[in-house]
Design a protein around this motif. Structure first.
Motif, PDB file in Angstrom:
ATOM      1  N   VAL A 154      -3.638 -17.060  28.785  1.00 57.08           N
ATOM      2  CA  VAL A 154      -4.979 -16.530  28.526  1.00 57.08           C
ATOM      3  C   VAL A 154      -5.978 -17.057  29.547  1.00 57.08           C
ATOM      4  CG1 VAL A 154      -6.878 -16.510  26.851  1.00 57.08           C
ATOM      5  CG2 VAL A 154      -4.538 -16.174  26.074  1.00 57.08           C
ATOM      6  N   ASP A 155      -5.819 -18.290  29.956  1.00 55.76           N
ATOM      7  CA  ASP A 155      -6.723 -18.847  30.953  1.00 55.76           C
ATOM      8  C   ASP A 155      -6.620 -18.075  32.265  1.00 55.76           C
ATOM      9  OD1 ASP A 155      -8.654 -20.764  31.739  1.00 55.76           O
ATOM     10  OD2 ASP A 155      -7.109 -21.862  32.826  1.00 55.76           O
ATOM     11  N   ASP A 156      -5.393 -17.700  32.660  1.00 56.92           N
ATOM     12  CA  ASP A 156      -5.212 -16.903  33.876  1.00 56.92           C
ATOM     13  C   ASP A 156      -5.827 -15.512  33.732  1.00 56.92           C
ATOM     14  OD1 ASP A 156      -3.941 -18.977  35.104  1.00 56.92           O
ATOM     15  OD2 ASP A 156      -1.908 -18.153  34.905  1.00 56.92           O
ATOM     16  N   LEU A 157      -5.639 -14.891  32.563  1.00 57.74           N
ATOM     17  CA  LEU A 157      -6.190 -13.558  32.330  1.00 57.74           C
ATOM     18  C   LEU A 157      -7.717 -13.561  32.393  1.00 57.74           C
ATOM     19  CD1 LEU A 157      -3.922 -12.320  29.384  1.00 57.74           C
ATOM     20  CD2 LEU A 157      -4.033 -11.319  31.674  1.00 57.74           C
ATOM     21  N   LEU A 158      -8.335 -14.524  31.728  1.00 58.69           N
ATOM     22  CA  LEU A 158      -9.792 -14.566  31.683  1.00 58.69           C
ATOM     23  C   LEU A 158     -10.394 -14.924  33.032  1.00 58.69           C
ATOM     24  CD1 LEU A 158     -10.427 -16.281  28.219  1.00 58.69           C
ATOM     25  CD2 LEU A 158     -10.251 -13.842  28.763  1.00 58.69           C
ATOM     26  N   GLU A 159      -9.729 -15.785  33.777  1.00 56.11           N
ATOM     27  CA  GLU A 159     -10.232 -16.162  35.095  1.00 56.11           C
ATOM     28  C   GLU A 159     -10.199 -14.960  36.038  1.00 56.11           C
ATOM     29  OE1 GLU A 159     -12.093 -18.501  37.747  1.00 56.11           O
ATOM     30  OE2 GLU A 159     -11.545 -19.091  35.691  1.00 56.11           O
ATOM     31  N   ALA A 160      -9.128 -14.181  35.964  1.00 55.98           N
ATOM     32  CA  ALA A 160      -9.048 -12.976  36.797  1.00 55.98           C
ATOM     33  C   ALA A 160     -10.088 -11.952  36.379  1.00 55.98           C
ATOM     34  CB  ALA A 160      -7.644 -12.376  36.706  1.00 55.98           C
ATOM     35  N   ALA A 161     -10.360 -11.861  35.082  1.00 49.17           N
ATOM     36  CA  ALA A 161     -11.366 -10.923  34.589  1.00 49.17           C
ATOM     37  C   ALA A 161     -12.763 -11.314  35.057  1.00 49.17           C
ATOM     38  CB  ALA A 161     -11.325 -10.871  33.054  1.00 49.17           C
ATOM     39  N   ARG A 162     -13.067 -12.596  35.087  1.00 49.93           N
ATOM     40  CA  ARG A 162     -14.388 -13.047  35.557  1.00 49.93           C
ATOM     41  C   ARG A 162     -14.579 -12.741  37.041  1.00 49.93           C
ATOM     42  NH1 ARG A 162     -12.650 -17.893  33.036  1.00 49.93           N
ATOM     43  NH2 ARG A 162     -13.278 -17.993  30.840  1.00 49.93           N
ATOM     44  N   ASP A 163     -13.514 -12.921  37.815  1.00 52.49           N
ATOM     45  CA  ASP A 163     -13.626 -12.668  39.253  1.00 52.49           C
ATOM     46  C   ASP A 163     -13.872 -11.192  39.545  1.00 52.49           C
ATOM     47  OD1 ASP A 163     -13.173 -15.354  39.687  1.00 52.49           O
ATOM     48  OD2 ASP A 163     -11.013 -15.110  40.051  1.00 52.49           O
ATOM     49  N   ALA A 164     -13.336 -10.329  38.702  1.00 49.69           N
ATOM     50  CA  ALA A 164     -13.464  -8.894  38.945  1.00 49.69           C
ATOM     51  C   ALA A 164     -14.712  -8.279  38.333  1.00 49.69           C
ATOM     52  CB  ALA A 164     -12.229  -8.165  38.422  1.00 49.69           C
ATOM     53  N   SER A 165     -15.477  -9.032  37.547  1.00 50.12           N
ATOM     54  CA  SER A 165     -16.622  -8.466  36.836  1.00 50.12           C
ATOM     55  C   SER A 165     -17.880  -8.503  37.693  1.00 50.12           C
ATOM     56  CB  SER A 165     -16.874  -9.233  35.544  1.00 50.12           C
ATOM     57  OG  SER A 165     -17.276 -10.561  35.816  1.00 50.12           O
ATOM     58  N   ASN A 166     -18.818  -7.627  37.346  1.00 44.12           N
ATOM     59  CA  ASN A 166     -20.123  -7.585  37.994  1.00 44.12           C
ATOM     60  C   ASN A 166     -21.120  -8.285  37.074  1.00 44.12           C
ATOM     61  OD1 ASN A 166     -22.700  -6.878  39.008  1.00 44.12           O
ATOM     62  ND2 ASN A 166     -21.899  -4.976  39.873  1.00 44.12           N
ATOM     63  N   LYS A 167     -21.703  -9.373  37.552  1.00 38.36           N
ATOM     64  CA  LYS A 167     -22.572 -10.164  36.696  1.00 38.36           C
ATOM     65  C   LYS A 167     -23.850  -9.441  36.302  1.00 38.36           C
ATOM     66  CE  LYS A 167     -20.887 -14.595  38.450  1.00 38.36           C
ATOM     67  NZ  LYS A 167     -21.238 -15.900  39.084  1.00 38.36           N
ATOM     68  N   LYS A 168     -24.272  -8.445  37.095  1.00 36.75           N
ATOM     69  CA  LYS A 168     -25.517  -7.756  36.796  1.00 36.75           C
ATOM     70  C   LYS A 168     -25.342  -6.653  35.754  1.00 36.75           C
ATOM     71  CE  LYS A 168     -27.577  -8.578  41.347  1.00 36.75           C
ATOM     72  NZ  LYS A 168     -28.180  -7.932  42.559  1.00 36.75           N
ATOM     73  N   THR A 169     -24.166  -6.025  35.731  1.00 40.47           N
ATOM     74  CA  THR A 169     -23.976  -4.856  34.869  1.00 40.47           C
ATOM     75  C   THR A 169     -22.906  -5.031  33.792  1.00 40.47           C
ATOM     76  OG1 THR A 169     -22.403  -3.914  36.461  1.00 40.47           O
ATOM     77  CG2 THR A 169     -24.735  -3.312  36.700  1.00 40.47           C
ATOM     78  N   ASP A 170     -21.991  -5.971  33.965  1.00 41.41           N
ATOM     79  CA  ASP A 170     -20.873  -6.126  33.024  1.00 41.41           C
ATOM     80  C   ASP A 170     -21.124  -7.252  32.019  1.00 41.41           C
ATOM     81  OD1 ASP A 170     -19.605  -4.121  34.393  1.00 41.41           O
ATOM     82  OD2 ASP A 170     -18.396  -5.499  35.625  1.00 41.41           O
ATOM     83  N   MET A 171     -20.444  -7.152  30.885  1.00 43.36           N
ATOM     84  CA  MET A 171     -20.428  -8.246  29.926  1.00 43.36           C
ATOM     85  C   MET A 171     -19.747  -9.450  30.554  1.00 43.36           C
ATOM     86  SD  MET A 171     -21.728  -7.459  26.894  1.00 43.36           S
ATOM     87  CE  MET A 171     -22.278  -5.975  26.027  1.00 43.36           C
ATOM     88  N   GLN A 172     -20.240 -10.626  30.226  1.00 40.88           N
ATOM     89  CA  GLN A 172     -19.678 -11.852  30.774  1.00 40.88           C
ATOM     90  C   GLN A 172     -18.750 -12.510  29.750  1.00 40.88           C
ATOM     91  OE1 GLN A 172     -20.328 -12.696  34.144  1.00 40.88           O
ATOM     92  NE2 GLN A 172     -21.048 -10.582  33.874  1.00 40.88           N
ATOM     93  N   ILE A 173     -17.628 -13.035  30.221  1.00 43.42           N
ATOM     94  CA  ILE A 173     -16.581 -13.606  29.361  1.00 43.42           C
ATOM     95  C   ILE A 173     -16.583 -15.125  29.497  1.00 43.42           C
ATOM     96  CG2 ILE A 173     -14.113 -13.673  28.895  1.00 43.42           C
ATOM     97  CD1 ILE A 173     -13.924 -10.851  30.018  1.00 43.42           C
ATOM     98  N   GLY A 174     -16.612 -15.817  28.366  1.00 43.60           N
ATOM     99  CA  GLY A 174     -16.612 -17.269  28.368  1.00 43.60           C
ATOM    100  C   GLY A 174     -15.224 -17.850  28.187  1.00 43.60           C
TER     101      GLY A 174
END
Length: 528
Positions: A154-174
């Motif tokens: 799960v740590d690998d999945l979430l880290e990859a999701a954060r790298d691919a997200s747009n901080k201005k328009t996308d929901m942020q994952i903790g």
């Protein structure tokens, strides 16, 4: 009506006692007169009068007889109705006991078995202890291995999701938070399930405003709504107020960056909100989260030698790992929204009830429940049987579910039962009292099912220890009935009652059968 002519009447009246004739003479005279009348042939009018007289007498007799028959008929009808009611009451009582109605409980304490438990033999602590060690207990090493594997993936999945997200328009994952039976040390079964919460936050320039207990409907007190708001600058004519608030290159000498005037407004139609509302939609959040997981898995799957897929339509992040050897690992990663200044979360768990809308999110106190169990683990002796009781009851519940199917009773209800008893009975949990405490848990559940009223462990409970850090607003709030959704659904309630009764009846048999199977298996291994 007259039966003689007027002359005969006058003749009789002339011989009445008023004219000096004695009673005996009167009687004899009347007899003679009647005898003379009989010897005479009656005329037509006299004959008609006589017939009318006889008819009147017959009608009068018939009316009296009819009245007596009518009275007897009503009496018989009344007695028959009473007998029928008594017969129906006996039939209904027998039917209810066989169709899933709980036997009424008069005793409100949990020290003495009542209802169906009074007719069920619960094995003593030695038998239960042997059953627990052989069939129920999960070794710490197995539990640790599952948690370590799932957390790494799960740590690998979430880290990859954060790298691919747009901080201005996308929901942020903790970062994920471990909850549930594996982290509370009461997991059972061959296939362990690891539960993780993943907090999400709004995109930049947006925020969440959580609404709790604002609904008048009592069935919605276990849910909250999440309103999305956005930041809007108020213009005062200066270009610094009309420009992009995230533009770090703009410098205003009159209005420093930290003094910009802003207001929060409802973000109607905002990201992942229900149409034409500012409220966050569970369905859209689940759809977004699953797409993120699938996308990130395609990017990192080359590093692993197993298959990953979703296994539930209701739980948003119910995932299954299948190894080449056939071994399966199950885990849940659930996107949640944190309530400000607390560790209370709103879950994006899709409800199957038509009464729960898409914008009502279930409230979870899992972090505080975990803290409460840790509190009692420290205060009770090492040989305490409280975790063993919960594991045995959870094991029996799973076995009964595999036989009769799912019902309204969940593992969360079982955990809440234990927490209530721990707060009401902080002592008397020695290992030798395993049978008594397990009976207490079953009796407590039976009473709550009968009353259709089961208060939440933490909300509105003055017995909650201060050490767990539960905010005062939750501890002083009005209690929540966690059985209410089930009580409003009659079919679900009756099925749950039947499930519980079958669980209690089958418990001694299951304990004996599983123990004998384990013993026979060990004996075969020793022979080999």
């Amino acid at each position: 009506m007259e039966t003689v002519n007027k002359e005969q009447i006058k003749d009789i009246q002339g011989k009445s006692p008023l004219n000096g004739v004695k009673d005996n003479d009167q009687k004899s005279s009347q007899v003679d007169q009647v005898q003379g009348m009989r010897n005479q042939m009656p005329s037509e009018g006299d004959e008609r009068m006589l017939v009318n007289t006889n008819t009147e007498e017959l009608i009068t007799a018939s009316d009296e007889q009819s009245t007596e028959i009518s009275y007897n008929w009503y009496l018989w009808k009344f007695l028959s109705l009473i007998s029928l009611i008594r017969l129906l009451r006996k039939f209904v009582n027998k039917g209810s006991q066989s169709s899933g109605t709980i036997i009424p409980i008069k005793n409100n304490t949990t020290s003495r078995p009542t209802g169906i438990l009074s007719k069920t033999f619960i094995p003593d602590h030695q038998v239960l202890s042997s059953f627990y060690d052989q069939c129920v207990r999960v070794s710490p090493s197995t539990r640790g291995q599952v948690c370590e594997f799932v957390e790494g993936l799960v740590d690998d999945l979430l880290e990859a999701a954060r790298d691919a997200s747009n901080k201005k328009t996308d929901m942020q994952i903790g970062d994920f938070i471990g909850v549930g039976s594996l982290y509370e040390l009461w997991a059972t079964g061959k296939t362990l399930v690891c539960d993780l919460y993943v907090p999400i936050t709004a995109p930049r320039s947006h925020g969440f405003d959580v609404e709790l207990w604002k609904e008048k409907d009592a069935s919605l007190r276990s849910f909250g709504k999440i309103k999305m708001v956005k930041v809007e600058n108020t213009s005062n004519g200066c270009p610094c107020m009309d420009g992009n608030p995230d533009d770090e290159d703009m410098l205003c000498l009159l209005h420093p960056h930290n003094e910009r005037s802003t207001v929060m407004i409802n973000a109607v139609g905002g990201p992942l909100c229900q149409e034409n509302t500012p409220y966050l939609s569970k369905k859209q959040v689940v759809r977004w989260f699953r797409s993120v997981i699938l996308k990130t898995w395609r990017e990192i799957s080359h590093k692993y030698e197993f298959e990953l897929g979703f296994c539930s339509q209701v739980a948003p992040g119910a995932l299954r790992v299948r190894f080449r050897s056939g071994k399966i690992v199950l885990f849940n990663i659930t996107p949640v929204v944190q309530v400000k200044n607390s560790e209370v979360y709103l879950l994006s768990y899709l409800s199957t009830s038509p009464n729960i809308s898409d914008i009502h999110w279930p409230i979870s106190f899992a972090s505080y429940e975990n803290a409460l169990l840790k509190y009692f683990n420290k205060t009770l002796p090492n040989t305490s049987c409280h975790i063993s009781c919960l594991q045995i009851l959870s094991f029996l519940h799973k076995q009964q579910t595999s036989i009769t199917g799912k019902c309204g009773l969940t593992s969360n209800h079982l955990k809440s039962t234990l927490l209530h008893l721990l707060m009401n009975k902080p002592t008397e949990w020695e290992h030798e009292k395993l049978t008594s405490r397990l009976t207490d848990m079953l009796t407590f559940l039976e009473q709550k099912l009968l009353a259709k009223d089961f208060h939440h462990t933490l909300v509105g409970n003055a017995l909650v220890p201060i050490d767990i850090g539960l905010p005062k607003e939750f501890q002083t709030a009005k209690p929540i009935n966690i059985f209410l959704p089930m009580a409003l659904d009659e079919e679900s309630y009756l099925k749950t009652v039947q499930h519980f009764q079958e669980l209690v009846k089958n418990a001694p048999v299951l304990v004996q059968e599983y123990s004998s199977i384990k013993r026979s298996g060990k004996s075969e291994i020793s022979r080999i």
